[in-house]
Design a protein around this motif. Structure first.
Motif, PDB file in Angstrom:
ATOM      1  N   TYR A  62       0.866  -1.120  -0.003  1.00 28.63           N
ATOM      2  CA  TYR A  62      -0.122  -0.074  -0.004  1.00 28.63           C
ATOM      3  C   TYR A  62       0.807   1.445  -0.082  1.00 28.63           C
ATOM      4  O   TYR A  62       1.711   1.340   0.808  1.00 28.63           O
ATOM      5  N   GLU A 119       1.173   5.514  -0.484  1.00 33.89           N
ATOM      6  CA  GLU A 119       0.416   6.803  -0.433  1.00 33.89           C
ATOM      7  C   GLU A 119       1.227   8.045  -0.909  1.00 33.89           C
ATOM      8  O   GLU A 119       2.424   8.106  -0.943  1.00 33.89           O
ATOM      9  N   ARG A 155       0.637  12.071  -0.304  1.00 30.22           N
ATOM     10  CA  ARG A 155       0.041  13.129   0.412  1.00 30.22           C
ATOM     11  C   ARG A 155       0.807  14.616   0.177  1.00 30.22           C
ATOM     12  O   ARG A 155       1.954  14.868   0.699  1.00 30.22           O
ATOM     13  N   GLN A 174      -4.254  13.717  -1.973  1.00 34.19           N
ATOM     14  CA  GLN A 174      -4.072  12.600  -1.261  1.00 34.19           C
ATOM     15  C   GLN A 174      -4.588  11.448  -2.139  1.00 34.19           C
ATOM     16  O   GLN A 174      -5.679  10.831  -2.256  1.00 34.19           O
ATOM     17  N   ARG A 175      -3.562  10.647  -2.653  1.00 32.66           N
ATOM     18  CA  ARG A 175      -3.805   9.442  -3.568  1.00 32.66           C
ATOM     19  C   ARG A 175      -3.205   8.256  -2.671  1.00 32.66           C
ATOM     20  O   ARG A 175      -2.311   8.341  -2.190  1.00 32.66           O
ATOM     21  N   PHE A 176      -3.913   7.069  -3.321  1.00 33.25           N
ATOM     22  CA  PHE A 176      -3.195   5.628  -2.894  1.00 33.25           C
ATOM     23  C   PHE A 176      -3.004   4.847  -4.066  1.00 33.25           C
ATOM     24  O   PHE A 176      -3.451   4.969  -5.094  1.00 33.25           O
ATOM     25  N   ILE A 178      -7.549   9.044  -1.551  1.00 33.88           N
ATOM     26  CA  ILE A 178      -7.836   8.305  -0.306  1.00 33.88           C
ATOM     27  C   ILE A 178      -9.145   8.509   0.126  1.00 33.88           C
ATOM     28  O   ILE A 178      -9.666   9.613   0.117  1.00 33.88           O
ATOM     29  N   TYR A 193       5.424   8.591  -4.003  1.00 31.87           N
ATOM     30  CA  TYR A 193       4.604   7.797  -3.275  1.00 31.87           C
ATOM     31  C   TYR A 193       5.414   6.791  -2.355  1.00 31.87           C
ATOM     32  O   TYR A 193       6.526   6.983  -2.563  1.00 31.87           O
ATOM     33  N   ARG A 217      -0.527  -0.118   7.050  1.00 34.34           N
ATOM     34  CA  ARG A 217      -2.070   0.020   7.091  1.00 34.34           C
ATOM     35  C   ARG A 217      -2.683  -1.003   8.281  1.00 34.34           C
ATOM     36  O   ARG A 217      -2.123  -2.048   8.189  1.00 34.34           O
TER      37      ARG A 217
END
Length: 83
Positions: free
Chosen positions: A5, A7, A9, A16-18, A40, A73, A78
Motif C-alpha cells: 500500500y 500513499e 500526500r 491525497q492518493r493511494f 484516499i 509515493y 495500514r
C-alpha cells in the motif's frame, strides 16, 4: 506476496492518493497482479494483469512500485479495522 500500500500526500496541492499492488494465484494456476489506485477515502480504479509465473507478477509489481516511489509515493503500514 502481501499487498503493498503506497500513499502520496501533498496538502499544499490537495493531493491525497493511494496505490495498492497485490499478487494472487488464480483458480487455474496462473498469477494476477492486481493494481488499485485513486483518492484516499474513495473507491479506486482496479486493473488486473495475468502472468504465467509468480516471479513474473512480482517483478512487474516491483517495477511499478519503483516508478510510483520516484513520483513521491511512500509505503505505509495500514491497520485494517476489525469487525
Amino acid at each position: 506476496m502481501t499487498a503493498i500500500y503506497l500513499e502520496r500526500r501533498e496538502p499544499a496541492h490537495n493531493r491525497q492518493r493511494f496505490y495498492t499492488l497485490t499478487v494472487v494465484q488464480t483458480l487455474f494456476g496462473s498469477w494476477m497482479l492486481i493494481r488499485e489506485w485513486g483518492r484516499i477515502g474513495h473507491s479506486g480504479t482496479v486493473r488486473e494483469t495475468g502472468f504465467e509465473t509468480e516471479a513474473a507478477a512480482i517483478e512487474a509489481g516491483a517495477k511499478i512500485r519503483r516508478q510510483k516511489e520516484r513520483r513521491g509515493y511512500r509505503a505505509v503500514n495500514r491497520v485494517e479495522a476489525a469487525s
